[in-house]
Design a protein around this motif. Structure first.
Motif, PDB file in Angstrom:
ATOM      1  N   HIS A  65     -21.592 -34.332  61.951  1.00  0.00           N
ATOM      2  CA  HIS A  65     -20.362 -33.752  61.429  1.00  0.00           C
ATOM      3  C   HIS A  65     -20.632 -32.466  60.659  1.00  0.00           C
ATOM      4  CE1 HIS A  65     -18.307 -37.999  61.218  1.00  0.00           C
ATOM      5  NE2 HIS A  65     -18.473 -37.569  62.452  1.00  0.00           N
ATOM      6  N   ILE A  66     -19.709 -31.526  60.775  1.00  0.00           N
ATOM      7  CA  ILE A  66     -19.671 -30.395  59.856  1.00  0.00           C
ATOM      8  C   ILE A  66     -18.412 -30.588  59.020  1.00  0.00           C
ATOM      9  CG2 ILE A  66     -19.437 -27.895  59.585  1.00  0.00           C
ATOM     10  CD1 ILE A  66     -20.950 -27.544  62.177  1.00  0.00           C
ATOM     11  N   LEU A  67     -18.593 -30.657  57.704  1.00  0.00           N
ATOM     12  CA  LEU A  67     -17.479 -30.882  56.798  1.00  0.00           C
ATOM     13  C   LEU A  67     -16.915 -29.563  56.296  1.00  0.00           C
ATOM     14  CD1 LEU A  67     -18.960 -33.809  54.651  1.00  0.00           C
ATOM     15  CD2 LEU A  67     -17.574 -33.962  56.735  1.00  0.00           C
ATOM     16  N   ALA A  68     -15.654 -29.578  55.925  1.00  0.00           N
ATOM     17  CA  ALA A  68     -15.046 -28.388  55.330  1.00  0.00           C
ATOM     18  C   ALA A  68     -15.798 -28.030  54.049  1.00  0.00           C
ATOM     19  CB  ALA A  68     -13.578 -28.649  55.024  1.00  0.00           C
ATOM     20  N   PRO A  69     -16.199 -26.770  53.887  1.00  0.00           N
ATOM     21  CA  PRO A  69     -16.928 -26.382  52.689  1.00  0.00           C
ATOM     22  C   PRO A  69     -16.031 -26.194  51.468  1.00  0.00           C
ATOM     23  CG  PRO A  69     -16.705 -24.504  54.152  1.00  0.00           C
ATOM     24  CD  PRO A  69     -16.136 -25.683  54.877  1.00  0.00           C
ATOM     25  N   ILE A  77      -8.770 -20.065  63.975  1.00  0.00           N
ATOM     26  CA  ILE A  77      -9.670 -20.757  64.903  1.00  0.00           C
ATOM     27  C   ILE A  77      -9.720 -19.879  66.145  1.00  0.00           C
ATOM     28  CG2 ILE A  77     -10.123 -22.823  66.271  1.00  0.00           C
ATOM     29  CD1 ILE A  77      -8.386 -24.421  64.357  1.00  0.00           C
ATOM     30  N   GLU A  78     -10.818 -19.149  66.319  1.00  0.00           N
ATOM     31  CA  GLU A  78     -10.884 -18.231  67.449  1.00  0.00           C
ATOM     32  C   GLU A  78     -12.322 -17.824  67.741  1.00  0.00           C
ATOM     33  OE1 GLU A  78      -8.606 -14.803  66.399  1.00  0.00           O
ATOM     34  OE2 GLU A  78     -10.031 -14.104  64.895  1.00  0.00           O
ATOM     35  N   PRO A 197     -17.146 -28.950  69.604  1.00  0.00           N
ATOM     36  CA  PRO A 197     -15.868 -29.679  69.504  1.00  0.00           C
ATOM     37  C   PRO A 197     -15.268 -29.536  68.104  1.00  0.00           C
ATOM     38  CG  PRO A 197     -17.543 -31.040  70.561  1.00  0.00           C
ATOM     39  CD  PRO A 197     -18.253 -29.849  69.986  1.00  0.00           C
ATOM     40  N   ILE A 198     -14.019 -29.092  68.022  1.00  0.00           N
ATOM     41  CA  ILE A 198     -13.349 -28.830  66.755  1.00  0.00           C
ATOM     42  C   ILE A 198     -12.384 -29.972  66.428  1.00  0.00           C
ATOM     43  CG2 ILE A 198     -11.869 -27.217  65.492  1.00  0.00           C
ATOM     44  CD1 ILE A 198     -14.666 -26.182  66.210  1.00  0.00           C
ATOM     45  N   ASN A 199     -12.353 -30.376  65.167  1.00  0.00           N
ATOM     46  CA  ASN A 199     -11.515 -31.488  64.741  1.00  0.00           C
ATOM     47  C   ASN A 199     -10.325 -31.062  63.875  1.00  0.00           C
ATOM     48  OD1 ASN A 199     -14.096 -32.790  65.511  1.00  0.00           O
ATOM     49  ND2 ASN A 199     -13.089 -34.638  64.758  1.00  0.00           N
ATOM     50  N   VAL A 200     -10.106 -29.764  63.716  1.00  0.00           N
ATOM     51  CA  VAL A 200      -8.982 -29.299  62.906  1.00  0.00           C
ATOM     52  C   VAL A 200      -8.074 -28.410  63.742  1.00  0.00           C
ATOM     53  CG1 VAL A 200     -10.160 -29.446  60.682  1.00  0.00           C
ATOM     54  CG2 VAL A 200     -10.380 -27.360  62.050  1.00  0.00           C
ATOM     55  N   VAL A 201      -6.867 -28.179  63.226  1.00  0.00           N
ATOM     56  CA  VAL A 201      -5.899 -27.309  63.896  1.00  0.00           C
ATOM     57  C   VAL A 201      -5.387 -26.289  62.891  1.00  0.00           C
ATOM     58  CG1 VAL A 201      -5.189 -29.075  65.545  1.00  0.00           C
ATOM     59  CG2 VAL A 201      -3.986 -28.880  63.362  1.00  0.00           C
ATOM     60  N   LEU A 202      -4.770 -25.231  63.403  1.00  0.00           N
ATOM     61  CA  LEU A 202      -4.225 -24.199  62.528  1.00  0.00           C
ATOM     62  C   LEU A 202      -3.204 -24.789  61.557  1.00  0.00           C
ATOM     63  CD1 LEU A 202      -3.706 -21.180  64.974  1.00  0.00           C
ATOM     64  CD2 LEU A 202      -5.368 -21.350  63.106  1.00  0.00           C
ATOM     65  N   ASN A 203      -3.253 -24.276  60.333  1.00  0.00           N
ATOM     66  CA  ASN A 203      -2.353 -24.660  59.238  1.00  0.00           C
ATOM     67  C   ASN A 203      -2.629 -26.055  58.677  1.00  0.00           C
ATOM     68  OD1 ASN A 203      -0.861 -22.181  59.329  1.00  0.00           O
ATOM     69  ND2 ASN A 203       0.203 -22.973  61.139  1.00  0.00           N
ATOM     70  N   GLN A 204      -3.687 -26.692  59.152  1.00  0.00           N
ATOM     71  CA  GLN A 204      -4.057 -27.994  58.599  1.00  0.00           C
ATOM     72  C   GLN A 204      -4.637 -27.831  57.198  1.00  0.00           C
ATOM     73  OE1 GLN A 204      -6.527 -30.457  61.138  1.00  0.00           O
ATOM     74  NE2 GLN A 204      -7.384 -31.570  59.412  1.00  0.00           N
ATOM     75  N   LYS A 205      -4.340 -28.756  56.324  1.00  0.00           N
ATOM     76  CA  LYS A 205      -4.929 -28.770  54.989  1.00  0.00           C
ATOM     77  C   LYS A 205      -6.328 -29.369  55.079  1.00  0.00           C
ATOM     78  CE  LYS A 205      -4.351 -30.684  50.335  1.00  0.00           C
ATOM     79  NZ  LYS A 205      -3.513 -31.563  49.467  1.00  0.00           N
ATOM     80  N   THR A 211     -12.934 -33.343  54.893  1.00  0.00           N
ATOM     81  CA  THR A 211     -12.372 -33.066  56.210  1.00  0.00           C
ATOM     82  C   THR A 211     -13.464 -32.699  57.210  1.00  0.00           C
ATOM     83  OG1 THR A 211     -10.305 -32.278  55.213  1.00  0.00           O
ATOM     84  CG2 THR A 211     -10.740 -31.643  57.498  1.00  0.00           C
ATOM     85  N   ILE A 212     -13.498 -33.379  58.336  1.00  0.00           N
ATOM     86  CA  ILE A 212     -14.477 -33.080  59.388  1.00  0.00           C
ATOM     87  C   ILE A 212     -13.896 -31.938  60.233  1.00  0.00           C
ATOM     88  CG2 ILE A 212     -15.705 -33.964  61.404  1.00  0.00           C
ATOM     89  CD1 ILE A 212     -15.356 -36.797  60.144  1.00  0.00           C
ATOM     90  N   ILE A 213     -14.571 -30.796  60.246  1.00  0.00           N
ATOM     91  CA  ILE A 213     -14.042 -29.668  61.014  1.00  0.00           C
ATOM     92  C   ILE A 213     -14.672 -29.549  62.399  1.00  0.00           C
ATOM     93  CG2 ILE A 213     -13.417 -28.380  58.931  1.00  0.00           C
ATOM     94  CD1 ILE A 213     -15.835 -26.594  59.411  1.00  0.00           C
TER      95      ILE A 213
END
Length: 218
Positions: A65-69, A77-78, A197-205, A211-213
């Motif tokens: 996992h990479i967690l939100a820093p 996301i691009e 593989p990304i686990n977040v979406v735009l505008n997500q808190k 949070t696993i990103i």
């Protein structure tokens, strides 16, 4: 619990409030004026305290996992060309922090710090497209056995005037531990290998250290 980077600001803020309360009690006779000044001083101290808060979080360490820093909102996301270190295309995830967010930076993954550099620069608003390359910022690269080299960048915003970065080249760092602090509104960019593989979406808190990103091997 408060972050150590706020010690001086909290001390000065507390002294300021104490002085204001003392002076208003002794030199202002009009009650509503006295109360207004005292309430304003107390609100200022509350703002300082909430800004430097450092909530204790239990981090479940996972090499896949990479967690939100940081805490904030996912605003980018691009695929982009990363020109400072990799000099090739990467997948960029950006998290914007408002002044009311927790501003502690945490290591999103465990590994060895391969690169750490501070760049002086401008103070464009943090969501400006050129902020990642022109604003005051620090760039840190961590080598991880699962993901390879991952770059994150602390970026000062229009209000931020100090970036604190604890990462030094050669350090062994642990996922979720304290990596620094950014004073006032700002942003953190994370650069991942294409296809991650990304686990977040735009505008997500996002919640730092929780949070696993991104994931790999699952």
């Amino acid at each position: 619990m408060f972050h150590k980077e706020g010690t001086q600001s909290i001390l000065f803020g507390s002294i300021f409030v104490a002085v204001v309360l003392l002076l208003t009690d002794n030199f202002i006779d009009t009650n509503w004026i006295k109360m207004a000044i005292q309430i304003a001083a107390l609100l200022l101290l509350i703002i300082i305290l909430q800004f430097f808060r450092n909530p204790k979080r239990t981090v479940i360490i996972n090499e896949n996992h990479i967690l939100a820093p940081v805490d904030g909102k996912v605003v980018v996301i691009e695929e982009v060309f990363e020109s400072e270190y990799f000099k090739d295309k990467r997948l960029q995830i950006s998290i914007f922090m408002s002044p009311i967010n927790v501003h502690v930076t945490r290591y999103g993954l465990s590994g060895i710090v391969k690169f750490s550099k501070y760049h002086p620069g401008k103070f464009l608003v943090a969501w400006h497209p050129k902020a990642s390359e022109e604003n005051e910022r620090t760039t840190v690269v961590i080598e991880n056995k699962t993901f390879g080299e991952i770059l994150y960048r602390q970026i000062a915003g229009a209000l931020a005037r100090r970036i604190v970065n604890y990462a030094e080249e050669g350090m062994q760092v642990i996922q979720g531990t304290d990596a620094g602090f950014i004073k006032f509104g700002s942003r953190v960019d994370i650069f991942l290998p294409l296809g991650t593989p990304i686990n977040v979406v735009l505008n997500q808190k996002a919640i730092g250290g929780k949070t696993i990103i991104a994931t790999k091997g699952e």
